[in-house]
Design an enzyme around this catalytic site. Structure first.
Site, PDB file in Angstrom:
ATOM      1  N   ASP A  68       0.883  -1.157   0.000  1.00  0.00           N
ATOM      2  CA  ASP A  68       0.000   0.000   0.000  1.00  0.00           C
ATOM      3  C   ASP A  68       0.919   1.204   0.000  1.00  0.00           C
ATOM      4  OD1 ASP A  68      -2.876   0.651  -0.049  1.00  0.00           O
ATOM      5  OD2 ASP A  68      -2.346   1.890   1.667  1.00  0.00           O
ATOM      6  N   SER A  69       0.633   2.133  -0.879  1.00  0.00           N
ATOM      7  CA  SER A  69       1.593   3.214  -1.079  1.00  0.00           C
ATOM      8  C   SER A  69       0.884   4.483  -1.499  1.00  0.00           C
ATOM      9  CB  SER A  69       2.628   2.797  -2.136  1.00  0.00           C
ATOM     10  OG  SER A  69       1.981   2.362  -3.315  1.00  0.00           O
ATOM     11  N   GLY A 152       0.890   6.776 -11.473  1.00  0.00           N
ATOM     12  CA  GLY A 152       0.537   7.526 -10.267  1.00  0.00           C
ATOM     13  C   GLY A 152       1.075   8.944 -10.324  1.00  0.00           C
TER      14      GLY A 152
END
Length: 198
Positions: A68-69, A152
């Site tokens: 998770d980032s 992202g």
């Protein structure tokens, strides 16, 4: 060959993790996860990573990794943080997320655009043991999108440590440069001592 499952449906993460693992642990085979996607209702990176790793380990019977980032911007109090993937709404839209973040800090000049990427990797073992590690990548947010590599927030994130003399966003880096230095690479390095448990 040791096998483990990577608990994500994000194709970008699958490719990036495959590169990291190939560079550091060629004896580890990461297989894709095709099971149900759990509800990520944690309020921290660690909580969400564990939710995903537990679900994949239970579904496959294999050791499971989950990441998770997100990006944490200091002037926004650490936001977007765990909400990075959905910052601009209820569906994942990298372009909209970047545009909103740039708009929110458009009046903030260097050196006050500091930020860091965070990757938390959870390892869930079939017997119930769980481990969590973290990788942090410091930098700052660019004034505009630069480069079309990565995914992202990569095209707006300028790491403090650059692989060349030119200052570039991660969107302008090669895959090999990112694989060697990213927040996920740093988290995976911290995970190395635990891989013997698989």
């Amino acid at each position: 060959m040791t096998r483990a499952v990577l608990a994500t449906h994000n194709p970008h993460k699958v490719v990036e993790f495959a590169r990291i693992v190939a560079a550091t642990r060629p004896d580890l085979e990461l297989i894709g996860y095709d099971g149900p996607e759990p509800v990520e209702d944690g309020v921290t990176f660690a909580q969400n990573a564990l939710i995903k790793a537990r679900a994949a380990a239970a579904h496959t019977g294999l050791a499971a990794f989950a990441d998770d980032s997100g990006v944490c911007v200091d002037v926004l109090g650490g936001a977007p943080g765990v909400f990075s993937a959905y910052w601009a709404g209820h569906r994942k839209d990298d372009r909209a997320n970047r545009a909103l973040l740039l708009d929110q800090i458009s009046d903030i000049a260097d050196p006050h655009r500091t930020a860091h990427y965070v990757s938390v990797i959870a390892l869930a073992l079939p017997g119930g043991d769980e481990h969590v590690v973290e990788g942090v990548w410091p930098g700052r947010i660019a004034a505009a999108v630069r480069g079309d590599g990565g995914f992202g927030y990569d095209p707006v994130f300028i790491p403090d440590e650059q692989p060349t003399d030119a200052e570039r966003t991660v969107g302008e880096w090669s895959d090999e440069e990112k694989t060697a230095r990213s927040h996920r690479a740093r988290a995976f390095e911290a995970l190395q001592p635990l891989l013997s448990l698989i």
